[in-house]
Design a protein around this motif. Structure first.
Motif, PDB file in Angstrom:
ATOM      1  N   ASP A 109      13.121  -7.250   6.416  1.00 58.34           N
ATOM      2  CA  ASP A 109      12.716  -8.673   6.175  1.00 58.34           C
ATOM      3  C   ASP A 109      13.607  -9.223   5.236  1.00 58.34           C
ATOM      4  OD1 ASP A 109      10.769  -8.482   7.964  1.00 58.34           O
ATOM      5  OD2 ASP A 109       9.245  -8.263   6.853  1.00 58.34           O
ATOM      6  N   ARG A 110      13.742  -8.680   3.985  1.00 57.67           N
ATOM      7  CA  ARG A 110      14.467  -9.244   2.819  1.00 57.67           C
ATOM      8  C   ARG A 110      15.835  -9.107   3.015  1.00 57.67           C
ATOM      9  NH1 ARG A 110      12.499  -8.080  -2.533  1.00 57.67           N
ATOM     10  NH2 ARG A 110      13.478 -10.394  -3.028  1.00 57.67           N
ATOM     11  N   ALA A 111      16.368  -7.995   3.439  1.00 57.38           N
ATOM     12  CA  ALA A 111      18.013  -7.849   3.257  1.00 57.38           C
ATOM     13  C   ALA A 111      18.858  -8.414   4.492  1.00 57.38           C
ATOM     14  CB  ALA A 111      18.089  -6.440   2.677  1.00 57.38           C
ATOM     15  N   MET A 112      18.176  -8.111   5.432  1.00 51.49           N
ATOM     16  CA  MET A 112      18.728  -8.350   6.839  1.00 51.49           C
ATOM     17  C   MET A 112      18.406  -9.794   7.005  1.00 51.49           C
ATOM     18  SD  MET A 112      20.390  -5.545   8.073  1.00 51.49           S
ATOM     19  CE  MET A 112      20.524  -3.964   8.125  1.00 51.49           C
ATOM     20  N   PHE A 130      11.494  -1.540  -5.076  1.00 51.91           N
ATOM     21  CA  PHE A 130      11.926  -2.638  -4.254  1.00 51.91           C
ATOM     22  C   PHE A 130      10.593  -3.369  -4.039  1.00 51.91           C
ATOM     23  CE2 PHE A 130      12.599  -4.478  -0.163  1.00 51.91           C
ATOM     24  CZ  PHE A 130      13.404  -5.119  -0.353  1.00 51.91           C
ATOM     25  N   GLN A 131      10.667  -4.674  -3.952  1.00 51.34           N
ATOM     26  CA  GLN A 131       9.251  -5.447  -3.575  1.00 51.34           C
ATOM     27  C   GLN A 131       9.750  -5.795  -2.179  1.00 51.34           C
ATOM     28  OE1 GLN A 131       7.073  -6.053  -5.715  1.00 51.34           O
ATOM     29  NE2 GLN A 131       7.858  -4.712  -7.026  1.00 51.34           N
ATOM     30  N   PRO A 132       8.802  -5.472  -1.130  1.00 52.53           N
ATOM     31  CA  PRO A 132       8.962  -5.588   0.061  1.00 52.53           C
ATOM     32  C   PRO A 132       8.305  -7.070   0.508  1.00 52.53           C
ATOM     33  CG  PRO A 132       7.214  -4.190  -0.316  1.00 52.53           C
ATOM     34  CD  PRO A 132       7.680  -4.578  -1.700  1.00 52.53           C
ATOM     35  N   ALA A 133       7.638  -7.437   0.006  1.00 49.01           N
ATOM     36  CA  ALA A 133       6.805  -8.852   0.403  1.00 49.01           C
ATOM     37  C   ALA A 133       7.879 -10.017   0.135  1.00 49.01           C
ATOM     38  CB  ALA A 133       5.649  -9.199  -0.211  1.00 49.01           C
ATOM     39  N   LEU A 134       8.043 -10.736   1.366  1.00 50.72           N
ATOM     40  CA  LEU A 134       8.991 -12.055   1.261  1.00 50.72           C
ATOM     41  C   LEU A 134       8.066 -13.267   0.938  1.00 50.72           C
ATOM     42  CD1 LEU A 134      11.490 -13.315   2.375  1.00 50.72           C
ATOM     43  CD2 LEU A 134      10.471 -13.657   4.456  1.00 50.72           C
ATOM     44  N   PRO A 185       9.246   8.218   6.672  1.00 44.96           N
ATOM     45  CA  PRO A 185       7.996   8.652   7.533  1.00 44.96           C
ATOM     46  C   PRO A 185       7.651   7.606   8.550  1.00 44.96           C
ATOM     47  CG  PRO A 185       7.387   7.811   5.376  1.00 44.96           C
ATOM     48  CD  PRO A 185       8.648   7.631   5.425  1.00 44.96           C
ATOM     49  N   THR A 186       7.141   7.823   9.713  1.00 39.38           N
ATOM     50  CA  THR A 186       6.518   7.208  10.435  1.00 39.38           C
ATOM     51  C   THR A 186       4.940   7.061  10.457  1.00 39.38           C
ATOM     52  OG1 THR A 186       8.262   7.570  12.464  1.00 39.38           O
ATOM     53  CG2 THR A 186       5.910   6.727  13.124  1.00 39.38           C
ATOM     54  N   TRP A 187       4.343   5.682  10.205  1.00 34.59           N
ATOM     55  CA  TRP A 187       2.980   5.559   9.847  1.00 34.59           C
ATOM     56  C   TRP A 187       2.718   4.631  10.705  1.00 34.59           C
ATOM     57  CZ3 TRP A 187       4.072   4.852   3.556  1.00 34.59           C
ATOM     58  CH2 TRP A 187       4.237   6.044   3.242  1.00 34.59           C
ATOM     59  N   TRP A 188       1.218   4.998  11.112  1.00 36.35           N
ATOM     60  CA  TRP A 188       0.854   3.709  12.297  1.00 36.35           C
ATOM     61  C   TRP A 188       1.969   3.686  13.353  1.00 36.35           C
ATOM     62  CZ3 TRP A 188      -3.888   2.775  13.617  1.00 36.35           C
ATOM     63  CH2 TRP A 188      -4.899   2.971  12.768  1.00 36.35           C
ATOM     64  N   TYR A 189       2.813   4.845  13.814  1.00 38.83           N
ATOM     65  CA  TYR A 189       3.717   4.675  14.845  1.00 38.83           C
ATOM     66  C   TYR A 189       4.934   3.733  14.264  1.00 38.83           C
ATOM     67  CZ  TYR A 189      -0.582   6.541  16.875  1.00 38.83           C
ATOM     68  OH  TYR A 189      -1.615   7.376  17.193  1.00 38.83           O
ATOM     69  N   GLY A 190       4.962   3.512  13.431  1.00 42.03           N
ATOM     70  CA  GLY A 190       5.967   2.166  13.074  1.00 42.03           C
ATOM     71  C   GLY A 190       6.514   2.712  11.614  1.00 42.03           C
ATOM     72  N   LEU A 191       7.401   1.591  11.185  1.00 40.95           N
ATOM     73  CA  LEU A 191       8.207   1.661   9.963  1.00 40.95           C
ATOM     74  C   LEU A 191       7.098   1.783   8.710  1.00 40.95           C
ATOM     75  CD1 LEU A 191      11.240  -0.418  10.554  1.00 40.95           C
ATOM     76  CD2 LEU A 191      11.205   2.067  10.572  1.00 40.95           C
ATOM     77  N   PRO A 192       7.195   2.008   7.534  1.00 40.23           N
ATOM     78  CA  PRO A 192       6.360   2.136   6.377  1.00 40.23           C
ATOM     79  C   PRO A 192       6.599   0.528   6.210  1.00 40.23           C
ATOM     80  CG  PRO A 192       7.708   4.060   6.217  1.00 40.23           C
ATOM     81  CD  PRO A 192       8.161   3.293   7.373  1.00 40.23           C
ATOM     82  N   ALA A 193       5.574   0.108   5.467  1.00 41.31           N
ATOM     83  CA  ALA A 193       5.626  -1.400   4.951  1.00 41.31           C
ATOM     84  C   ALA A 193       6.864  -1.513   3.931  1.00 41.31           C
ATOM     85  CB  ALA A 193       4.227  -1.770   4.267  1.00 41.31           C
ATOM     86  N   MET A 194       7.188  -0.774   3.207  1.00 43.98           N
ATOM     87  CA  MET A 194       8.196  -0.836   2.130  1.00 43.98           C
ATOM     88  C   MET A 194       9.504  -1.093   2.942  1.00 43.98           C
ATOM     89  SD  MET A 194       9.164  -0.863  -1.109  1.00 43.98           S
ATOM     90  CE  MET A 194       8.218   0.074  -2.180  1.00 43.98           C
ATOM     91  N   LEU A 195       9.725  -0.274   4.124  1.00 41.29           N
ATOM     92  CA  LEU A 195      10.882  -0.133   4.793  1.00 41.29           C
ATOM     93  C   LEU A 195      11.045  -1.753   5.617  1.00 41.29           C
ATOM     94  CD1 LEU A 195      13.697   0.778   5.661  1.00 41.29           C
ATOM     95  CD2 LEU A 195      12.860   2.239   7.300  1.00 41.29           C
ATOM     96  N   GLY A 235       9.729  -4.236   4.892  1.00 45.32           N
ATOM     97  CA  GLY A 235      10.024  -5.344   3.879  1.00 45.32           C
ATOM     98  C   GLY A 235      11.405  -5.689   3.510  1.00 45.32           C
ATOM     99  N   TRP A 236      11.986  -4.105   3.429  1.00 43.60           N
ATOM    100  CA  TRP A 236      13.464  -4.310   3.258  1.00 43.60           C
ATOM    101  C   TRP A 236      14.130  -4.781   4.274  1.00 43.60           C
ATOM    102  CZ3 TRP A 236      18.283  -2.269   5.376  1.00 43.60           C
ATOM    103  CH2 TRP A 236      19.188  -2.474   4.532  1.00 43.60           C
TER     104      TRP A 236
END
Length: 202
Positions: free
Chosen positions: A99-102, A44-48, A84-94, A96-97
């Motif tokens: 951002d792009r799907a919702m 999946f490409q997370p970048a909008l 996984p929680t990274w930097w207290y938040g969502l991974p960039a991949m998630l 991005g999902w």
């Protein structure tokens, strides 16, 4: 019950994958239909991108780039995030999902007049859950705002059915976890996901 699991972890041998397997097992035992969207294995490409952003408000053509994800969202009545929680938040991949799907016309509708607010469009989703791991302690994660949990169980939840069932489980201090703590957490995940599935099936 039609459950969509949005799974996000780059390693197939991760502890997060074990959590996914437990959750999926409990859903199937409860009689749920199940779809798992593994964002990394899908590539999946997370970048909008700029072109996608330019057509962001154009419904329904804004669905074309994420047609499979939109179909999954419309199919499900239960939405589960495992990450996984990274930097207290969502991974960039998630993130991005989301951002792009919702997108407008799928997750919400845009204001129709000046000063208006967006309106929820996920009223068919009656269950939402998040299962995660955190390197930090429970206290430090709370102090930093529990950003991932807040995004899913507040922001996304707000778009769902008013009385949607919710569930959450996190293994804190993951970087200093032990076989015993991981075993206890998987048992907790099993209990929580079983209870969640039963509530959603009721």
């Amino acid at each position: 019950m039609r459950a969509l699991v949005v799974y996000c972890h780059p390693s197939p041998d991760s502890f997060t994958a074990a959590v996914r397997d437990i959750v999926a097992e409990q859903l199937l035992l409860a009689g749920a239909e199940l779809r798992i969207s593994d964002l990394y294995s899908r590539g999946f490409q997370p970048a909008l991108g700029s072109e996608e952003l330019a057509g962001y408000l154009e419904c329904p053509t804004n669905e074309r780039a994420v047609a499979d994800d939109v179909a999954d969202i419309r199919w499900c009545d239960t939405l589960i995030f495992i990450y996984p929680t990274w930097w207290y938040g969502l991974p960039a991949m998630l993130k991005g999902w989301l951002d792009r799907a919702m997108i407008p016309g799928v997750a919400f509708t845009m204001p129709r007049s000046e000063g208006g607010a967006i309106k929820p469009a996920l009223g068919h989703i009656t269950g939402i859950a998040a299962f995660t791991t955190c390197g930090a302690s429970r206290w430090l994660t709370w102090y930093m705002g529990s950003q991932g949990k807040r995004t899913i169980l507040r922001s996304v939840r707000l778009l769902c059915a008013r009385n949607a069932n919710t569930a959450f489980a996190a293994h804190y201090l993951m970087d200093s976890s032990t076989p015993e703590s991981r075993k206890r957490h998987l048992e907790n995940v099993k209990r929580i996901s079983r209870k969640f599935a039963r509530r959603c099936m009721a």
